[in-house]
Design an enzyme around this catalytic site. Sequence first.
Site: not given
Length: 273
Positions: A146, A69, A123, A126, A154
């Site tokens: 993270e 991110i 990310g 993810d 998350d």
Amino acid sequence: MEHYKTLHVFQKSPNSGVFQLNLNRPSQRNALSRDFFTEFPIALQSLDQNPNASVIVLSGTGDHFCSGIDIKTLNSIANDSGDRGRSGERLRRDIKFLQDAITAIERCRKPVIAAIKGACIGGGIDIVTACDIRYCSEDAFFSVKEVDLGLTADLGTLQRLPGIVGFGNAMELALTGRRFSGQEAKEFGLVSQVFGSNEELDEGVKIIAEGIAAKSPLAVTGTKAVLLRSRESSLEQGLDYVATWNSSMLVSDDLMEAVSAHLQKRKPTFSKL
């Protein structure tokens, strides 16, 4: 074809059912901006509804898949002030919005194949754990990063990674945040194959994707839907679901075409979905 700020969608060959969906911020190593989270589900929905698209290959423009991110996106989420209850509610809504963009991969009926080169961090993990199949090049490297940013991941990694690599491996990777190689990702089962170079990755994934695109679209979308449902179901529930699914989809022109092509020793030709 729609124009996006953070993505590039194209067909490598005009008659192919394989569409390329690239994260397209190479100067930022494809870091995920706020715009990405808005555009990504729109792009997937558009491909889902496109009858010419049978398989989606997800990759990154430039040398890296995704560096996580964008820090600016993180700052915009973190810098909230005012009433604690209201800012907490806003933050929860924001996180759910970001999560929803990644889950769009699973909502898309068409198979999504991740072709990973260079960095796949935070990310990026993810995203690839939500994909249906994953391949990488030898230079690829991964990190569930993270924890090093003072965050609990998350956007889906902690929910999806254990089912792919096993609970113990997922716990070790998430708590250490350590970097691991493409070869180690293969040993964990995170990727199905490691290719020797980026060119071999592109060519190898193209052949695999074209092979899937040549199959019955009803069978392919059904297989994805049933497998995803079975992940969260008991054996009995999963069997019941596939019985219901096939009772409505099984008797199709695709089945007749597959059988007659097999008997006539020719390649089958299926209608678009």
